[in-house]
Scaffold this motif. Structure first.
Motif, PDB file in Angstrom:
ATOM      1  N   MET A  53      -8.476  -8.520  17.870  1.00 29.92           N
ATOM      2  CA  MET A  53      -8.715  -8.564  16.437  1.00 29.92           C
ATOM      3  C   MET A  53      -8.443  -7.182  15.867  1.00 29.92           C
ATOM      4  O   MET A  53      -8.903  -6.170  16.383  1.00 29.92           O
ATOM      5  CB  MET A  53     -10.159  -8.977  16.193  1.00 29.92           C
ATOM      6  N   ARG A  54      -7.708  -7.166  14.799  1.00 30.41           N
ATOM      7  CA  ARG A  54      -7.335  -5.906  14.168  1.00 30.41           C
ATOM      8  C   ARG A  54      -8.381  -5.547  13.121  1.00 30.41           C
ATOM      9  O   ARG A  54      -8.444  -6.141  12.050  1.00 30.41           O
ATOM     10  CB  ARG A  54      -5.969  -6.022  13.517  1.00 30.41           C
ATOM     11  N   SER A  55      -9.169  -4.521  13.446  1.00 27.62           N
ATOM     12  CA  SER A  55     -10.244  -4.165  12.524  1.00 27.62           C
ATOM     13  C   SER A  55     -10.086  -2.747  11.973  1.00 27.62           C
ATOM     14  O   SER A  55     -10.873  -2.330  11.123  1.00 27.62           O
ATOM     15  CB  SER A  55     -11.592  -4.289  13.227  1.00 27.62           C
ATOM     16  N   LYS A  56      -9.127  -2.001  12.432  1.00 27.90           N
ATOM     17  CA  LYS A  56      -8.955  -0.616  11.976  1.00 27.90           C
ATOM     18  C   LYS A  56      -7.843  -0.538  10.954  1.00 27.90           C
ATOM     19  O   LYS A  56      -6.881  -1.298  10.985  1.00 27.90           O
ATOM     20  CB  LYS A  56      -8.592   0.294  13.167  1.00 27.90           C
ATOM     21  N   SER A  57      -7.950   0.454  10.073  1.00 31.19           N
ATOM     22  CA  SER A  57      -6.910   0.658   9.066  1.00 31.19           C
ATOM     23  C   SER A  57      -6.546   2.133   9.006  1.00 31.19           C
ATOM     24  O   SER A  57      -7.335   3.000   9.380  1.00 31.19           O
ATOM     25  CB  SER A  57      -7.373   0.174   7.697  1.00 31.19           C
ATOM     26  N   LYS A  58      -5.347   2.400   8.520  1.00 30.53           N
ATOM     27  CA  LYS A  58      -4.856   3.767   8.417  1.00 30.53           C
ATOM     28  C   LYS A  58      -4.193   3.897   7.050  1.00 30.53           C
ATOM     29  O   LYS A  58      -3.408   3.056   6.643  1.00 30.53           O
ATOM     30  CB  LYS A  58      -3.837   4.007   9.544  1.00 30.53           C
ATOM     31  N   ILE A  59      -4.502   4.976   6.348  1.00 28.54           N
ATOM     32  CA  ILE A  59      -3.944   5.199   5.020  1.00 28.54           C
ATOM     33  C   ILE A  59      -2.983   6.382   5.107  1.00 28.54           C
ATOM     34  O   ILE A  59      -3.291   7.399   5.733  1.00 28.54           O
ATOM     35  CB  ILE A  59      -5.057   5.507   3.992  1.00 28.54           C
ATOM     36  N   PHE A  60      -1.814   6.249   4.468  1.00 29.21           N
ATOM     37  CA  PHE A  60      -0.874   7.380   4.445  1.00 29.21           C
ATOM     38  C   PHE A  60      -0.201   7.424   3.085  1.00 29.21           C
ATOM     39  O   PHE A  60      -0.187   6.455   2.333  1.00 29.21           O
ATOM     40  CB  PHE A  60       0.149   7.278   5.588  1.00 29.21           C
ATOM     41  N   ARG A  61       0.368   8.564   2.760  1.00 28.64           N
ATOM     42  CA  ARG A  61       0.971   8.774   1.445  1.00 28.64           C
ATOM     43  C   ARG A  61       2.482   8.900   1.595  1.00 28.64           C
ATOM     44  O   ARG A  61       2.963   9.529   2.528  1.00 28.64           O
ATOM     45  CB  ARG A  61       0.409  10.033   0.803  1.00 28.64           C
ATOM     46  N   ILE A  62       3.195   8.305   0.628  1.00 33.37           N
ATOM     47  CA  ILE A  62       4.646   8.414   0.601  1.00 33.37           C
ATOM     48  C   ILE A  62       5.088   8.655  -0.838  1.00 33.37           C
ATOM     49  O   ILE A  62       4.337   8.398  -1.781  1.00 33.37           O
ATOM     50  CB  ILE A  62       5.327   7.151   1.163  1.00 33.37           C
ATOM     51  N   THR A  63       6.311   9.103  -1.011  1.00 35.81           N
ATOM     52  CA  THR A  63       6.842   9.359  -2.361  1.00 35.81           C
ATOM     53  C   THR A  63       7.314   8.051  -2.990  1.00 35.81           C
ATOM     54  O   THR A  63       7.409   7.024  -2.326  1.00 35.81           O
ATOM     55  CB  THR A  63       8.030  10.345  -2.287  1.00 35.81           C
ATOM     56  N   GLU A  64       7.656   8.097  -4.276  1.00 40.37           N
ATOM     57  CA  GLU A  64       8.145   6.917  -4.995  1.00 40.37           C
ATOM     58  C   GLU A  64       9.446   6.421  -4.362  1.00 40.37           C
ATOM     59  O   GLU A  64       9.635   5.228  -4.166  1.00 40.37           O
ATOM     60  CB  GLU A  64       8.401   7.263  -6.471  1.00 40.37           C
ATOM     61  N   LEU A  65      10.320   7.356  -4.022  1.00 38.54           N
ATOM     62  CA  LEU A  65      11.606   6.982  -3.441  1.00 38.54           C
ATOM     63  C   LEU A  65      11.397   6.302  -2.078  1.00 38.54           C
ATOM     64  O   LEU A  65      12.016   5.266  -1.800  1.00 38.54           O
ATOM     65  CB  LEU A  65      12.490   8.231  -3.296  1.00 38.54           C
ATOM     66  N   GLN A  66      10.527   6.862  -1.247  1.00 36.67           N
ATOM     67  CA  GLN A  66      10.242   6.268   0.056  1.00 36.67           C
ATOM     68  C   GLN A  66       9.639   4.869  -0.097  1.00 36.67           C
ATOM     69  O   GLN A  66       9.958   3.960   0.658  1.00 36.67           O
ATOM     70  CB  GLN A  66       9.301   7.164   0.860  1.00 36.67           C
ATOM     71  N   LEU A  67       8.774   4.699  -1.124  1.00 38.31           N
ATOM     72  CA  LEU A  67       8.164   3.398  -1.376  1.00 38.31           C
ATOM     73  C   LEU A  67       9.230   2.371  -1.753  1.00 38.31           C
ATOM     74  O   LEU A  67       9.216   1.235  -1.268  1.00 38.31           O
ATOM     75  CB  LEU A  67       7.089   3.502  -2.454  1.00 38.31           C
ATOM     76  N   GLU A  68      10.162   2.755  -2.625  1.00 40.42           N
ATOM     77  CA  GLU A  68      11.236   1.841  -3.027  1.00 40.42           C
ATOM     78  C   GLU A  68      12.097   1.460  -1.822  1.00 40.42           C
ATOM     79  O   GLU A  68      12.432   0.281  -1.631  1.00 40.42           O
ATOM     80  CB  GLU A  68      12.123   2.495  -4.096  1.00 40.42           C
TER      81      GLU A  68
END
Length: 161
Positions: A1-16
């Motif tokens: 069961m997947r119970s862990k989460s990880k948050i990371f930041r990316i730029t607008e261009l990387q998101l697109e």
């Protein structure tokens, strides 16, 4: 069961770029990350791989050489003489090993000069059978004569031992 989460930041261009890639591959972000983890991190882990397609058998070529053996006819009497010489050398080696392990008193009783003469006779016999063989000289004649004279002196005076 997947119970862990990880948050990371990316730029607008990387998101697109990420969203275009997910849409093109028709997958979601979680499956994409899992595939990246599988590919990049788990590649060094030891796992059992599914069987691959059978490869065609490797063909080995075998090169056969015909070996022609040429035997020279050897005189049986020569072989018999060589056998006798080899037997004599084995007996000498066995005797020398016994002498080496004997006590000092037993070693003093030996006539080393006569042993040298027997070995010299064997060498002369070999030179007569095989005149093409080089004469075996391990030391100069002067050095050999000096050693023989010191042996003769030691036989006269037991303190030389």
């Amino acid at each position: 069961m997947r119970s862990k989460s990880k948050i990371f930041r990316i730029t607008e261009l990387q998101l697109e770029q990420l969203e275009k890639h997910l849409e093109k591959e028709s997958t979601n972000f979680t499956d994409f990350i899992h595939s990246l983890i599988q590919r990049e991190i788990m590649q060094d882990a030891i796992t059992v791989k599914p069987p691959e397609e059978e490869k065609p058998p490797r063909i080995k070529t075998k090169i056969v050489f015909d070996v022609i053996k040429r035997y020279q006819k050897t005189d049986p009497s020569l072989l018999l003489e060589l056998s006798k010489i080899g037997n004599n050398l084995n007996q000498i080696a066995r005797a020398l090993n016994i002498i080496k392990n004997a006590s000092v008193d037993e070693q003093k009783k030996l006539d080393i000069l006569s042993i040298f003469l027997v070995l010299k006779d064997i060498q002369t016999g070999l030179e007569q059978i095989f005149p093409a063989l080089p004469e075996i000289k391990r030391q100069t004649p002067e050095r050999l004569q000096k050693q023989l004279s010191s042996i003769a002196l030691s036989e006269e005076d037991e303190r030389a031992y």
